[in-house]
Motif scaffolding. Structure first.
Motif, short mmCIF file in Angstrom:
data_model
loop_
_atom_site.label_atom_id
_atom_site.label_comp_id
_atom_site.label_asym_id
_atom_site.label_seq_id
_atom_site.Cartn_x
_atom_site.Cartn_y
_atom_site.Cartn_z
N ASP A 256 8.37 13.25 -11.24
CA ASP A 256 6.93 13.33 -11.46
C ASP A 256 6.39 11.91 -11.59
OD1 ASP A 256 4.37 14.06 -12.04
OD2 ASP A 256 4.78 14.59 -14.13
N VAL A 257 5.83 11.36 -10.52
CA VAL A 257 5.41 9.96 -10.51
C VAL A 257 4.08 9.84 -9.79
CG1 VAL A 257 6.72 9.51 -8.39
CG2 VAL A 257 6.14 7.61 -9.89
N ASP A 258 3.19 9.01 -10.33
CA ASP A 258 1.89 8.80 -9.72
C ASP A 258 1.93 7.54 -8.85
OD1 ASP A 258 2.04 6.81 -11.59
OD2 ASP A 258 0.35 7.50 -12.81
N THR A 259 0.76 7.15 -8.33
CA THR A 259 0.70 5.98 -7.45
C THR A 259 1.18 4.72 -8.16
OG1 THR A 259 -1.14 6.97 -6.23
CG2 THR A 259 -0.79 4.61 -5.96
N ALA A 260 0.77 4.54 -9.41
CA ALA A 260 1.20 3.37 -10.16
C ALA A 260 2.71 3.34 -10.32
CB ALA A 260 0.51 3.34 -11.53
N GLY A 261 3.31 4.50 -10.56
CA GLY A 261 4.76 4.56 -10.67
C GLY A 261 5.46 4.24 -9.37
N LEU A 262 4.89 4.73 -8.25
CA LEU A 262 5.46 4.40 -6.94
C LEU A 262 5.37 2.91 -6.66
CD1 LEU A 262 3.98 7.36 -4.85
CD2 LEU A 262 6.39 7.00 -5.39
N VAL A 263 4.26 2.29 -7.06
CA VAL A 263 4.12 0.84 -6.89
C VAL A 263 5.19 0.11 -7.69
CG1 VAL A 263 2.64 -1.12 -7.42
CG2 VAL A 263 1.68 0.89 -6.31
N GLU A 264 5.42 0.54 -8.93
CA GLU A 264 6.42 -0.13 -9.75
C GLU A 264 7.81 0.00 -9.14
OE1 GLU A 264 8.37 0.46 -14.16
OE2 GLU A 264 6.20 0.60 -13.97
N ALA B 247 0.85 -1.20 0.00
CA ALA B 247 0.00 0.00 0.00
C ALA B 247 0.88 1.24 0.00
CB ALA B 247 -0.93 0.00 1.21
N VAL B 248 0.34 2.33 -0.54
CA VAL B 248 1.08 3.59 -0.67
C VAL B 248 0.24 4.72 -0.10
CG1 VAL B 248 2.12 5.22 -2.27
CG2 VAL B 248 2.26 2.78 -2.75
N LEU C 233 -0.55 -10.54 -10.07
CA LEU C 233 -0.38 -9.14 -9.67
C LEU C 233 -1.70 -8.42 -9.94
CD1 LEU C 233 1.42 -6.72 -8.80
CD2 LEU C 233 2.04 -6.47 -11.21
N ARG C 234 -2.38 -7.97 -8.87
CA ARG C 234 -3.71 -7.39 -9.07
C ARG C 234 -4.09 -6.50 -7.90
NH1 ARG C 234 -7.57 -10.34 -6.09
NH2 ARG C 234 -6.73 -12.24 -5.14
N ILE C 235 -5.24 -5.83 -8.07
CA ILE C 235 -5.84 -4.99 -7.03
C ILE C 235 -6.96 -5.79 -6.38
CG2 ILE C 235 -7.02 -2.83 -6.53
CD1 ILE C 235 -5.82 -1.72 -9.14
N PRO C 236 -6.94 -6.03 -5.08
CA PRO C 236 -8.02 -6.79 -4.44
C PRO C 236 -9.33 -6.01 -4.51
CG PRO C 236 -6.57 -5.86 -2.77
CD PRO C 236 -5.92 -5.60 -4.10
N LEU D 258 -0.54 -8.16 -4.16
CA LEU D 258 -1.71 -7.28 -4.17
C LEU D 258 -1.27 -5.85 -3.99
CD1 LEU D 258 -4.02 -9.47 -1.90
CD2 LEU D 258 -3.71 -9.57 -4.37
N VAL D 259 -1.73 -4.96 -4.86
CA VAL D 259 -1.27 -3.57 -4.89
C VAL D 259 -2.47 -2.64 -5.00
CG1 VAL D 259 0.97 -4.16 -5.90
CG2 VAL D 259 -0.98 -3.71 -7.40
N PRO D 260 -2.29 -1.34 -4.65
CA PRO D 260 -3.40 -0.39 -4.78
C PRO D 260 -3.60 0.13 -6.19
CG PRO D 260 -1.49 0.69 -3.84
CD PRO D 260 -1.13 -0.76 -3.96
N ALA D 261 -2.57 0.05 -7.03
CA ALA D 261 -2.68 0.51 -8.42
C ALA D 261 -1.71 -0.32 -9.26
CB ALA D 261 -2.35 2.00 -8.54
N LEU D 262 -2.10 -0.65 -10.47
CA LEU D 262 -1.26 -1.48 -11.33
C LEU D 262 -0.31 -0.62 -12.14
CD1 LEU D 262 -3.92 -4.02 -12.68
CD2 LEU D 262 -2.14 -4.44 -10.97
N PRO D 263 0.96 -1.04 -12.24
CA PRO D 263 1.91 -0.29 -13.08
C PRO D 263 1.41 -0.25 -14.52
CG PRO D 263 3.05 -1.91 -11.72
CD PRO D 263 1.59 -2.19 -11.58
#
Length: 681
Positions: A294-302, A261-262, A345-348, A320-325
């Motif tokens: 400049d990075v969004d939630t998906a970028g932070l997850v990656e 989670a982020v 790799l998915r969002i629950p 399990l992640v909050p946003a997919l890359p």
């Protein structure tokens, strides 16, 4: 500062293939590493007009002096090469998670003749079974100490084991029953390996059958009058249950998964990871990072996935992640290659896993809040932040008192403003104030800001002129109050309101700053510094300037200004929501002067509905307990002056619905049916 056009590649020189690119500064140091599905459009995007770039990206390309790239075959290869270069060059403009240490894990060396249980860090080795990671090594040792009572696997080093075999005498653990002592032949290699495999099965979550078997053995021993054996088995069961309690069961299907989670704001992000093995949370870890790119939630997850698994961490069946890359397939392929089989790799979306993800998210938010609290509570850090603000804004002295103003409304209704105060870098909540916008109706943030600043400083000038000191706030402006009404001193007087700030901050850009400056000029106030903080790009605007002041990304001063602005936004939103809630739940009796909640309920209960109450005479109203003639006359006059609401109609039958018992309670005004709108800060 370099001009990006001086090192821009020639048209057509960049290949349209997957690859990884590096920006270098004038000294040849790598300052940014990135990957792309197609290098040509990605690199070309960096050389557009600087005004169209994100400020952090613009800072990077003007710091760089050259760019180079490497073509690879697939996006998966690009992902792998990007991670390895980030680890090698440590670029200053890439997201880097702090606390980049290897977490301890419980390891069982099944590749040895006599397997050993130990704490291990770093990359995984072939033939070793790992459990964890754990937050602390002592947590592993506590668990192992309980487990060794039932599974006495050796824990000694190879040197100690070799020496014990030579002298024919076991170590202390062998004497107290926490080691099977294979070193002196008390058990064979086969028997010891069986103990190690049972240990691994229990740690992997297969606990139910083993506990039931122990309980059956305990019952049999008790039936055979072998009470000492039964007592030992009872204690073994208790030890195993205590070990199980240290890892709470969260998923009933023996799931192996990592949940990530982020929590983030404009400047920083916190990542929390829960490691679930066999349906239990086996470990937890977390990082905090500055958002230097400049990075969004998906970028932070990656980035977090690269950091987590790129160093050799075992990849579970589910991540399990909050946003997919974006794109997600190369990341899935990379993880599958590391694991050796498919990775989900998915969002629950529902069920226990979604609930657990919410828990991980709360931990991430708490970690970010704790990080900010620690950062703000440090005196040295606060002093540096205030000095950086003074230097950036060219102030004569550090702003020990900062006031920040924010406007909030919902589609132009319930327009309010907030004033928050920070003294010496810390929030002074007793000095907070809130305002209702009175001068006009509708949505106009600039005009609202002008009104609020004018009212606040007119009060300041009036009190200073009348008393020569900080005077008592007057009752003629009752909406200018503290969070819970006006706070009072020892003598019962309201606390000071007119203490002037050294720095006045408004939430917004050039228009809001100009409106605040105009309000100060109209009052002749020229000794209060003024600036605005625009949320989208975190730019600091000064009055009369065409270009903003851009504080360094790592500046503590920028961080403090952001905290002040966010606190003003929070306080304004809270006040606006409370006003809207009161307005939407207000009834016809709420505005009757002198009529409190108790007597309103008494009237409604006596007459049964507003329709009957509206038709009642003054004498009938006086018959209600607690209602005198003067109050009855006031209620009758108030209700007669209002037009009754249109009768309700059953849309299915066309029947007019009389208000009877179902309308005994005072009706609540319905919220206006408008399209949803975000509250304006």
């Amino acid at each position: 500062m370099a001009d990006p056009s001086t090192y821009r590649p020639a048209p057509g020189a960049i290949p349209a293939s997957p690859g990884v690119y590096k920006f270098r500064d004038a000294h040849g140091r790598v300052i940014y590493v990135g990957k792309a599905k197609s290098l040509r459009p990605r690199l070309s995007s960096y050389f557009q007009d600087l005004a169209g770039l994100h400020p952090r990206t613009a800072t990077m390309v003007t710091t760089a002096a050259s760019v180079e790239w490497t073509v690879v075959g697939t996006e998966v290869e690009a992902l792998q090469l990007e991670y390895s270069w980030i680890k090698e060059f440590d670029p200053r403009f890439n997201v880097k998670y702090r606390d980049d240490k290897s977490y301890p894990e419980l390891a069982v060396t099944l590749d040895e003749e006599f397997p050993r249980v130990q704490v291990m860090r770093g990359a995984h080795k072939k033939g070793v079974r790992y459990f964890g990671p754990y937050g602390h090594a002592w947590a592993i040792r506590e668990t192992v100490d309980l487990m060794l009572r039932v599974f006495p696997v050796r824990t000694c080093s190879n040197g100690v084991f070799k020496r014990a075999r030579q002298v024919g005498r076991p170590c202390l653990l062998g004497y107290i029953g926490k080691c099977a002592a294979p070193c002196v032949g008390k058990v064979s290699a086969v028997e010891h390996r069986a103990l190690a495999e049972d240990f691994c099965d229990f740690m992997a979550g297969r606990t139910g059958n083993y506990l039931r078997r122990l309980e059956e053995q305990m019952q049999e021993a008790a039936a055979d009058l072998e009470y000492e054996k039964a007592a030992r088995l009872r204690d073994d069961i208790g030890a195993l249950k205590r070990a199980m309690e240290k890892n709470a069961i969260v998923l009933a299907d023996a799931t192996d998964a990592d949940l990530l989670a982020v929590a983030e704001d404009e400047l920083e992000a916190a990542v929390q990871i829960f490691h679930v093995r066999g349906g239990r949370v086996r470990g937890q870890r977390g990082w905090v990072t500055d958002k230097v790119e400049d990075v969004d939630t998906a970028g932070l997850v990656e980035h977090a996935l690269q950091q987590l698994y790129g160093g050799g961490e075992s990849v579970p069946r589910e991540v399990l992640v909050p946003a997919l890359p974006e794109p997600v397939e190369p990341v899935r392929e990379w993880l599958a290659g590391l694991r050796g089989s498919q990775v989900d790799l998915r969002i629950p979306q529902r069920g226990d896993k979604k609930d657990l993800m919410a828990t991980v998210q709360r931990n991430a938010q708490q970690a970010l809040a704790l990080h900010k609290t620690k950062r703000a509570s440090d005196l040295t850090t606060r002093s540096r932040a205030l000095q950086e603000i003074a230097d950036a804004l060219e102030l004569d002295s550090v702003p020990l008192r900062i006031e920040c103003y924010d406007i909030s409304h919902l589609q132009g209704e319930d327009v309010v403003a907030s004033m928050v105060v920070f003294e010496d870098g810390l929030a002074r909540k007793s000095e907070y104030r809130r305002f209702q916008i009175k001068g006009f109706e509708g949505q106009d943030d600039v005009r609202s800001m002008h009104e609020v600043i004018g009212r606040r400083f007119r009060r300041y000038l009036r009190e200073r002129e009348q008393t020569g000191e900080w005077a008592v706030p007057e009752a003629e402006d009752p909406d200018t109050a503290g969070p819970g009404g006006a706070a009072r001193d020892e003598e019962g007087r309201p606390k000071r309101f007119a203490y002037p700030p050294q720095l006045l901050v408004v939430d917004g850009g050039q228009p809001q700053v100009a409106a605040a400056k105009r309000a100060l000029d109209e009052l002749g106030i020229d000794d209060v510094a003024l600036c605005g903080l625009a949320k989208r790009l975190e730019e600091v605007w000064l009055p009369g300037e065409d270009d903003p002041v851009v504080l360094p990304r790592s500046s503590e001063g920028l961080y403090l200004l952001q905290r002040v602005r966010d606190e003003a936004h929070r306080f304004a939103i809270g006040y606006q929501r409370s006003k809207r809630s009161k307005r939407l739940t207000a009834g016809e009796l709420d505005s009757v002067p002198g009529l409190g909640e108790t007597r309103r309920q008494a009237l409604l209960k006596h007459f049964g509905s507003l329709k009957k109450l509206r038709a009642a005479t003054v004498d009938e109203l006086c018959a209600v307990p607690g209602i005198g003639r003067r109050t009855a006359e006031t209620v009758a006059a108030a209700l007669s002056s209002r037009t009754p609401a249109a009768p309700a109609v059953n849309t299915a039958t066309g029947e007019i619905i009389e208000d009877g018992a179902e309308q005994a309670a005072e009706p609540v005004a319905a919220a206006p049916q408008t399209a949803p709108s975000q509250e304006t800060p």
